[in-house]
Design a protein around this motif. Structure first.
Motif, short mmCIF file in Angstrom:
data_model
loop_
_atom_site.label_atom_id
_atom_site.label_comp_id
_atom_site.label_asym_id
_atom_site.label_seq_id
_atom_site.Cartn_x
_atom_site.Cartn_y
_atom_site.Cartn_z
N UNK A 111 -8.15 1.37 4.95
CA UNK A 111 -8.57 1.27 3.69
C UNK A 111 -7.81 0.69 2.55
N UNK A 112 -8.17 -0.46 2.11
CA UNK A 112 -7.32 -1.34 1.52
C UNK A 112 -7.45 -1.00 -0.07
N UNK A 113 -6.54 -1.22 -1.04
CA UNK A 113 -6.70 -1.20 -2.31
C UNK A 113 -5.73 -2.06 -2.63
N UNK A 114 -5.95 -3.33 -2.91
CA UNK A 114 -5.16 -4.41 -3.05
C UNK A 114 -5.52 -5.07 -4.70
N UNK A 115 -4.41 -5.24 -5.28
CA UNK A 115 -4.39 -5.85 -6.69
C UNK A 115 -4.63 -7.40 -6.52
N UNK A 116 -3.34 -7.87 -6.76
CA UNK A 116 -2.87 -9.46 -6.58
C UNK A 116 -2.14 -9.69 -5.40
N UNK A 117 -2.58 -10.96 -4.85
CA UNK A 117 -1.49 -11.39 -3.67
C UNK A 117 -2.77 -11.38 -2.65
N UNK A 118 -1.93 -12.01 -1.60
CA UNK A 118 -2.82 -12.31 -0.50
C UNK A 118 -2.61 -11.47 0.72
N UNK A 119 -3.45 -11.14 1.71
CA UNK A 119 -3.36 -10.24 2.75
C UNK A 119 -3.63 -11.00 4.06
N UNK A 120 -2.87 -10.80 5.14
CA UNK A 120 -3.33 -11.24 6.40
C UNK A 120 -3.06 -10.03 7.27
N UNK A 121 -4.19 -9.92 8.11
CA UNK A 121 -4.13 -8.74 9.18
C UNK A 121 -4.48 -9.23 10.37
N UNK A 122 -3.80 -9.25 11.51
CA UNK A 122 -3.90 -9.63 12.80
C UNK A 122 -4.48 -8.37 13.76
N UNK A 123 -5.73 -8.33 14.33
CA UNK A 123 -6.24 -7.30 15.18
C UNK A 123 -5.91 -7.87 16.63
N UNK A 124 -6.00 -6.56 17.54
CA UNK A 124 -6.05 -7.14 18.82
C UNK A 124 -7.03 -8.12 19.38
N UNK A 125 -6.76 -8.84 20.55
CA UNK A 125 -7.72 -9.75 20.78
C UNK A 125 -9.31 -9.42 21.02
N UNK A 126 -9.19 -7.99 21.72
CA UNK A 126 -10.47 -7.50 22.05
C UNK A 126 -11.26 -6.53 21.02
N UNK A 127 -10.69 -6.44 19.88
CA UNK A 127 -10.92 -5.43 18.75
C UNK A 127 -12.51 -5.88 18.31
N UNK A 183 -6.72 -13.30 -1.49
CA UNK A 183 -7.29 -13.73 -0.15
C UNK A 183 -7.00 -12.63 0.83
N UNK A 184 -8.19 -12.37 1.46
CA UNK A 184 -7.95 -11.52 2.66
C UNK A 184 -8.22 -12.13 3.90
#
Length: 180
Positions: A117-133, A172-173
């Motif tokens: 659950x994301x609650x982000x105001x300002x600023x970028x977010x980068x999320x790396x998930x497992x290859x097969x997710x 940006x997400x």
């Protein structure tokens, strides 16, 4: 079909069946049932055509652990997780200002599903998930910039399912799959 009886006799989905198989195997691994009982219950789970039959196959097993919830929060600055960190069943990420970097590619994901659950105001977010997710982003809203995510197909059976929800304000997400 909205009555409790109607729900009990509804058809079994593949997700329900996979969860039931996993629960029986976990009960065996934790030595709650014998090998013979595991085989018998797995046969009943695989043959079940209604939720009532599925529930009967799981009857008397220990209650399933609902998992944990953890919150990572920062008013300003960075939120960063990488390497072999333990991902709870529900992860809340809250940031008013700053960058968020989450790398789940080597994380310890114990359950079949993780809700982020994301609650982000300002600023970028980068999320790396497992290859097969398997990634689900339907519950996510973005404000100023769009979400950058390109699904990867196909995933292996039993791959972790990561569901994103919440809101991203002015930033940006980017969600991407790990290379390996």
């Amino acid at each position: 079909m909205n009555s409790p009886q109607g729900k009990a006799f509804s058809r079994v989905s593949e997700d329900d069946r996979e969860a039931a198989v996993r629960r029986v195997r976990e009960a065996y691994a934790e030595e709650h049932i014998s090998h013979e009982e595991m085989d018998e219950r797995l046969g009943r789970v695989l043959a079940a055509s209604s939720r009532a039959e599925l529930a009967a196959a799981l009857d008397t097993l220990p209650a399933e652990d609902p998992g944990t919830t953890a919150t990572i929060a920062a008013a300003g600055g960075r939120i960063k997780r990488r390497g072999a960190w333990r991902v709870p069943r529900v992860l809340k990420v809250e940031s008013a200002f700053g960058r968020v970097r989450l790398d789940l590619s080597r994380a310890i994901i114990e359950g079949p599903v993780v809700d982020i659950e994301l609650s982000l105001g300002t600023g970028n977010a980068s999320i790396t998930v497992p290859r097969d997710a398997i990634v689900e982003v339907e519950g996510l809203t973005t404000g100023w910039k769009d979400l950058r995510y390109r699904p990867r197909q196909p995933s292996r059976p039993g791959a972790p399912r990561i569901r994103f929800s919440g809101a991203v304000g002015y930033g940006r997400l980017k969600i991407r799959h790990a290379w390996r």
